[in-house]
Scaffold this motif. Structure first.
Motif, PDB file in Angstrom:
ATOM      1  N   CYS A  22       1.257  -7.277  13.440  1.00 22.67           N
ATOM      2  CA  CYS A  22       2.439  -7.043  12.598  1.00 22.67           C
ATOM      3  C   CYS A  22       2.216  -5.841  11.685  1.00 22.67           C
ATOM      4  CB  CYS A  22       2.757  -8.275  11.754  1.00 22.67           C
ATOM      5  SG  CYS A  22       3.327  -9.691  12.700  1.00 22.67           S
ATOM      6  N   GLU A  23       1.015  -5.737  11.148  1.00 23.89           N
ATOM      7  CA  GLU A  23       0.677  -4.596  10.300  1.00 23.89           C
ATOM      8  C   GLU A  23       0.829  -3.295  11.090  1.00 23.89           C
ATOM      9  OE1 GLU A  23      -3.270  -2.412   8.500  1.00 23.89           O
ATOM     10  OE2 GLU A  23      -3.466  -4.423   9.305  1.00 23.89           O
ATOM     11  N   THR A  24       0.255  -3.255  12.278  1.00 22.08           N
ATOM     12  CA  THR A  24       0.320  -2.063  13.118  1.00 22.08           C
ATOM     13  C   THR A  24       1.758  -1.725  13.478  1.00 22.08           C
ATOM     14  OG1 THR A  24      -1.859  -2.550  14.025  1.00 22.08           O
ATOM     15  CG2 THR A  24      -0.470  -1.045  15.286  1.00 22.08           C
ATOM     16  N   TRP A  28       6.204  -6.166   8.233  1.00 23.90           N
ATOM     17  CA  TRP A  28       5.677  -6.873   7.063  1.00 23.90           C
ATOM     18  C   TRP A  28       6.303  -8.256   6.907  1.00 23.90           C
ATOM     19  CZ3 TRP A  28       8.873  -8.498   3.206  1.00 23.90           C
ATOM     20  CH2 TRP A  28      10.152  -7.927   3.158  1.00 23.90           C
ATOM     21  N   ASP A  29       7.597  -8.359   7.187  1.00 22.54           N
ATOM     22  CA  ASP A  29       8.281  -9.636   7.020  1.00 22.54           C
ATOM     23  C   ASP A  29       7.760 -10.688   8.010  1.00 22.54           C
ATOM     24  OD1 ASP A  29       9.455  -8.001   8.984  1.00 22.54           O
ATOM     25  OD2 ASP A  29      11.434  -8.896   8.712  1.00 22.54           O
ATOM     26  N   GLN A  30       7.481 -10.259   9.221  1.00 19.58           N
ATOM     27  CA  GLN A  30       6.921 -11.180  10.217  1.00 19.58           C
ATOM     28  C   GLN A  30       5.494 -11.572   9.832  1.00 19.58           C
ATOM     29  OE1 GLN A  30       8.499 -12.720  12.692  1.00 19.58           O
ATOM     30  NE2 GLN A  30       6.658 -13.837  13.219  1.00 19.58           N
ATOM     31  N   ALA A  31       4.733 -10.644   9.267  1.00 23.84           N
ATOM     32  CA  ALA A  31       3.376 -10.964   8.805  1.00 23.84           C
ATOM     33  C   ALA A  31       3.432 -12.058   7.743  1.00 23.84           C
ATOM     34  CB  ALA A  31       2.698  -9.709   8.260  1.00 23.84           C
ATOM     35  N   TYR A  50      -5.247 -12.071   4.616  1.00 24.02           N
ATOM     36  CA  TYR A  50      -4.521 -11.505   3.485  1.00 24.02           C
ATOM     37  C   TYR A  50      -4.551  -9.980   3.487  1.00 24.02           C
ATOM     38  CZ  TYR A  50      -3.671 -15.938   1.080  1.00 24.02           C
ATOM     39  OH  TYR A  50      -3.225 -17.188   0.723  1.00 24.02           O
ATOM     40  N   SER A  51      -5.698  -9.398   3.819  1.00 18.70           N
ATOM     41  CA  SER A  51      -5.800  -7.931   3.835  1.00 18.70           C
ATOM     42  C   SER A  51      -4.835  -7.319   4.836  1.00 18.70           C
ATOM     43  CB  SER A  51      -7.232  -7.492   4.150  1.00 18.70           C
ATOM     44  OG  SER A  51      -8.098  -7.836   3.101  1.00 18.70           O
ATOM     45  N   ALA A  52      -4.733  -7.910   6.005  1.00 12.95           N
ATOM     46  CA  ALA A  52      -3.801  -7.401   7.012  1.00 12.95           C
ATOM     47  C   ALA A  52      -2.360  -7.551   6.548  1.00 12.95           C
ATOM     48  CB  ALA A  52      -4.012  -8.119   8.346  1.00 12.95           C
ATOM     49  N   ALA A  53      -2.055  -8.676   5.922  1.00 15.35           N
ATOM     50  CA  ALA A  53      -0.688  -8.889   5.427  1.00 15.35           C
ATOM     51  C   ALA A  53      -0.360  -7.925   4.289  1.00 15.35           C
ATOM     52  CB  ALA A  53      -0.510 -10.339   4.973  1.00 15.35           C
ATOM     53  N   GLY A  60       5.278  -1.262   4.760  1.00 17.49           N
ATOM     54  CA  GLY A  60       6.704  -1.545   4.660  1.00 17.49           C
ATOM     55  C   GLY A  60       7.296  -1.242   3.295  1.00 17.49           C
ATOM     56  N   GLY A  61       6.487  -0.681   2.402  1.00 14.99           N
ATOM     57  CA  GLY A  61       6.988  -0.338   1.075  1.00 14.99           C
ATOM     58  C   GLY A  61       7.246  -1.543   0.190  1.00 14.99           C
ATOM     59  N   GLN A  62       6.562  -2.630   0.446  1.00 15.99           N
ATOM     60  CA  GLN A  62       6.775  -3.881  -0.281  1.00 15.99           C
ATOM     61  C   GLN A  62       5.635  -4.134  -1.264  1.00 15.99           C
ATOM     62  OE1 GLN A  62       9.658  -5.655   0.202  1.00 15.99           O
ATOM     63  NE2 GLN A  62      10.178  -3.881   1.451  1.00 15.99           N
TER      64      GLN A  62
END
Length: 111
Positions: A22-24, A28-31, A50-53, A60-62
């Motif tokens: 999801c990160e790649t 972000w929302d799916q992560a 957590y790091s990947a999320a 995603g600018g979140q």
């Protein structure tokens, strides 16, 4: 896609791979949904999860979601490492939240 219904062995490693994907892919929302799913099926979230999320949120600018995940990590007693702090600081920087980014860098230095 929910992993629980896809007949995939549910483990931290499997979920970490999915969150990293999801990160790649900039999802972000799916992560974040995967993190919720992990908790609901009682699969442990770890520093890599957590790091990947957080990195997905950064891409995603979140920035606010990235900071929320840091707080969640601390509450869950999951180790925050340099990669985690850097990803969150980068998310804040990209969101124009320089004060938050600097605060995280100071926390990293004192950790």
């Amino acid at each position: 896609v929910q992993m629980a219904s896809a007949r995939v062995e549910l483990s931290t490693i499997t979920y970490n791979a999915a969150v990293s994907a999801c990160e790649t892919g900039g999802q972000w929302d799916q992560a974040l949904r995967l993190l919720v799913e992990m908790a609901s099926v009682h699969v442990a979230l770890n520093t890599l999860t957590y790091s990947a999320a957080i990195s997905a949120c950064e891409k995603g600018g979140q920035w606010d979601q990235a900071l929320r995940l840091l707080v969640e990590m601390a509450s869950a007693h999951v180790e925050l490492d340099t990669i985690t702090y850097n990803a969150a600081a980068s998310a804040c920087e990209k969101g124009g939240e320089w004060d938050q980014a600097l605060r995280l860098l100071v926390e990293t230095a004192s950790a």
